[in-house]
Design a protein around this motif. Structure first.
Motif, PDB file in Angstrom:
ATOM      1  N   ARG A 130      15.751   4.782   0.263  1.00 18.08           N
ATOM      2  CA  ARG A 130      15.892   5.002  -1.173  1.00 18.08           C
ATOM      3  C   ARG A 130      15.782   6.477  -1.549  1.00 18.08           C
ATOM      4  NH1 ARG A 130      12.318  -0.021  -3.797  1.00 18.08           N
ATOM      5  NH2 ARG A 130      13.726  -1.715  -3.122  1.00 18.08           N
ATOM      6  N   ASN A 131      15.652   7.331  -0.536  1.00 14.35           N
ATOM      7  CA  ASN A 131      15.570   8.785  -0.764  1.00 14.35           C
ATOM      8  C   ASN A 131      14.445   9.154  -1.720  1.00 14.35           C
ATOM      9  OD1 ASN A 131      17.805   9.465   0.890  1.00 14.35           O
ATOM     10  ND2 ASN A 131      19.199   8.810  -0.744  1.00 14.35           N
ATOM     11  N   ARG A 132      13.314   8.544  -1.499  1.00 14.81           N
ATOM     12  CA  ARG A 132      12.144   8.884  -2.290  1.00 14.81           C
ATOM     13  C   ARG A 132      10.971   9.100  -1.351  1.00 14.81           C
ATOM     14  NH1 ARG A 132       9.577   3.673  -5.246  1.00 14.81           N
ATOM     15  NH2 ARG A 132       7.770   5.042  -5.068  1.00 14.81           N
ATOM     16  N   SER A 133       9.886   9.604  -1.874  1.00 18.47           N
ATOM     17  CA  SER A 133       8.710   9.840  -1.052  1.00 18.47           C
ATOM     18  C   SER A 133       7.466   9.372  -1.797  1.00 18.47           C
ATOM     19  CB  SER A 133       8.583  11.317  -0.683  1.00 18.47           C
ATOM     20  OG  SER A 133       8.461  12.101  -1.860  1.00 18.47           O
ATOM     21  N   ALA A 134       6.485   8.978  -1.008  1.00 25.00           N
ATOM     22  CA  ALA A 134       5.220   8.557  -1.607  1.00 25.00           C
ATOM     23  C   ALA A 134       4.450   9.789  -2.061  1.00 25.00           C
ATOM     24  CB  ALA A 134       4.406   7.755  -0.597  1.00 25.00           C
ATOM     25  N   SER A 135       3.632   9.646  -3.088  1.00 22.16           N
ATOM     26  CA  SER A 135       2.837  10.746  -3.611  1.00 22.16           C
ATOM     27  C   SER A 135       1.685  11.049  -2.659  1.00 22.16           C
ATOM     28  CB  SER A 135       2.279  10.378  -4.984  1.00 22.16           C
ATOM     29  OG  SER A 135       1.284  11.307  -5.372  1.00 22.16           O
ATOM     30  N   PRO A 136       1.605  12.276  -2.114  1.00 19.52           N
ATOM     31  CA  PRO A 136       0.477  12.617  -1.221  1.00 19.52           C
ATOM     32  C   PRO A 136      -0.868  12.442  -1.912  1.00 19.52           C
ATOM     33  CG  PRO A 136       2.208  14.284  -1.098  1.00 19.52           C
ATOM     34  CD  PRO A 136       2.549  13.394  -2.267  1.00 19.52           C
ATOM     35  N   GLY A 137      -0.941  12.754  -3.202  1.00 14.83           N
ATOM     36  CA  GLY A 137      -2.181  12.587  -3.933  1.00 14.83           C
ATOM     37  C   GLY A 137      -2.656  11.140  -3.953  1.00 14.83           C
ATOM     38  N   ARG A 138      -1.732  10.245  -4.220  1.00 20.27           N
ATOM     39  CA  ARG A 138      -2.082   8.820  -4.195  1.00 20.27           C
ATOM     40  C   ARG A 138      -2.418   8.355  -2.798  1.00 20.27           C
ATOM     41  NH1 ARG A 138      -0.480   5.320  -8.475  1.00 20.27           N
ATOM     42  NH2 ARG A 138       0.134   6.471 -10.313  1.00 20.27           N
ATOM     43  N   LEU A 148       0.810  -1.206   0.000  1.00 21.59           N
ATOM     44  CA  LEU A 148       0.000   0.000   0.000  1.00 21.59           C
ATOM     45  C   LEU A 148       0.851   1.267   0.000  1.00 21.59           C
ATOM     46  CD1 LEU A 148      -2.992   0.966   0.155  1.00 21.59           C
ATOM     47  CD2 LEU A 148      -2.693   1.070   2.627  1.00 21.59           C
ATOM     48  N   VAL A 149       1.981   1.239   0.691  1.00 26.00           N
ATOM     49  CA  VAL A 149       2.852   2.417   0.749  1.00 26.00           C
ATOM     50  C   VAL A 149       3.440   2.719  -0.625  1.00 26.00           C
ATOM     51  CG1 VAL A 149       5.011   3.331   1.708  1.00 26.00           C
ATOM     52  CG2 VAL A 149       3.396   2.109   3.184  1.00 26.00           C
ATOM     53  N   PHE A 150       3.858   1.692  -1.348  1.00 27.56           N
ATOM     54  CA  PHE A 150       4.507   1.895  -2.642  1.00 27.56           C
ATOM     55  C   PHE A 150       3.507   2.048  -3.782  1.00 27.56           C
ATOM     56  CE2 PHE A 150       8.150   0.242  -0.346  1.00 27.56           C
ATOM     57  CZ  PHE A 150       9.211   0.918  -0.921  1.00 27.56           C
ATOM     58  N   TYR A 151       2.501   1.192  -3.810  1.00 27.03           N
ATOM     59  CA  TYR A 151       1.540   1.188  -4.917  1.00 27.03           C
ATOM     60  C   TYR A 151       0.111   1.175  -4.361  1.00 27.03           C
ATOM     61  CZ  TYR A 151       5.714  -0.106  -7.534  1.00 27.03           C
ATOM     62  OH  TYR A 151       6.971  -0.126  -8.081  1.00 27.03           O
ATOM     63  N   PRO A 152      -0.353   2.306  -3.835  1.00 22.57           N
ATOM     64  CA  PRO A 152      -1.675   2.332  -3.190  1.00 22.57           C
ATOM     65  C   PRO A 152      -2.825   1.992  -4.122  1.00 22.57           C
ATOM     66  CG  PRO A 152      -0.789   4.560  -3.460  1.00 22.57           C
ATOM     67  CD  PRO A 152       0.326   3.613  -3.767  1.00 22.57           C
ATOM     68  N   ILE A 153      -2.795   2.524  -5.342  1.00 21.55           N
ATOM     69  CA  ILE A 153      -3.903   2.268  -6.267  1.00 21.55           C
ATOM     70  C   ILE A 153      -3.919   0.800  -6.688  1.00 21.55           C
ATOM     71  CG2 ILE A 153      -4.842   2.802  -8.549  1.00 21.55           C
ATOM     72  CD1 ILE A 153      -3.874   5.655  -8.181  1.00 21.55           C
TER      73      ILE A 153
END
Length: 227
Positions: A219-227, A151-156
């Motif tokens: 990994r120095n990335r962030s999840a999309s707040p919109g997603r 869910l954190v990486f690919y919520p949709i």
């Protein structure tokens, strides 16, 4: 081959989520050979494999991989395969860092990464059995951890999997039990979820979300707040 086949091969060795498959293999082996499901498929031995007390380490050790019956097993295997595939895709058998090459270090080795994912499944099964109160039994704690991670990486994609999983289970149920016999009987009913280890599910989900959050940060990335 096609586009989806190529996308899977960019994340999986030979396009197969081996860590998830190995984890499911352990669950099947426990059911068939430890619980006696090979001889009694619909009525395996289950009482000794509940995580009822730290005084009975066998239950704590195997509760996260044992099951009550055949339908309990199938439900967790199918859902584990669905969410495990998404979670393992996010983890990836190949290094995801910019400029990283496979086999440079043990962590970049695809087989090492498969082993780590498989090991995480085993550890999560032990944690959900050891630290969730109540007589826990079943792989569902690990399934919820995989769902939380996905869910954190690919919520949709995970939400689509939740919806699709329900239809998949109904389709499977219709295949194995195409008709139902109804007859009058006296029975006592209770709350629908009274016999469900909600605490194990919630704890597993929390483990998955926290593990994914740590990986996102590393990994120095962030999840999309919109997603």
């Amino acid at each position: 081959q096609g586009r989806w086949g190529q996308r899977l091969r960019t994340r999986f060795v030979l396009g197969i989520p081996w860590g998830t498959v190995l984890g499911i293999g352990v669950v099947i082996a426990v059911y068939l050979f430890v619980q006696g499901g090979l001889a009694h498929r619909f009525d395996p031995v289950s009482l000794p494999f509940r995580a009822t007390s730290y005084a009975y380490p066998l239950g704590v050790l195997l509760a996260g991989f044992a099951h009550l019956n055949w339908s309990h097993l199938l439900g967790n295997l199918l859902s584990g395969l669905v969410f495990g595939s998404i979670a393992e895709y996010a983890w990836s058998h190949y290094p995801t860092g910019r400029g990283a090459q496979s086999f440079e270090t043990w962590l970049d080795n695809p087989y090492g990464r498969i082993g780590l994912f498989f090991g995480a499944i085993l550890v999560t099964g032990l944690l959900t059995a050891a630290f969730s109160w109540g007589p826990i039994i079943g792989f569902s704690g690990v399934v919820f951890a995989l769902a939380g991670f996905a869910l954190v990486f690919y919520p949709i994609a995970t939400i689509v999997a939740v919806v699709g999983w329900g239809h998949l289970w109904h389709g499977w149920s219709a295949f194995v039990d195409p008709y139902t016999i109804a007859e009058p009987a006296i029975r006592y009913s209770d709350v629908a979820f009274a016999n469900t280890a909600v605490q194990g599910h919630a704890f597993g989900f929390l483990i998955g979300v926290l593990a994914a959050a740590l990986l996102v940060r590393s990994r120095n990335r962030s999840a999309s707040p919109g997603r």
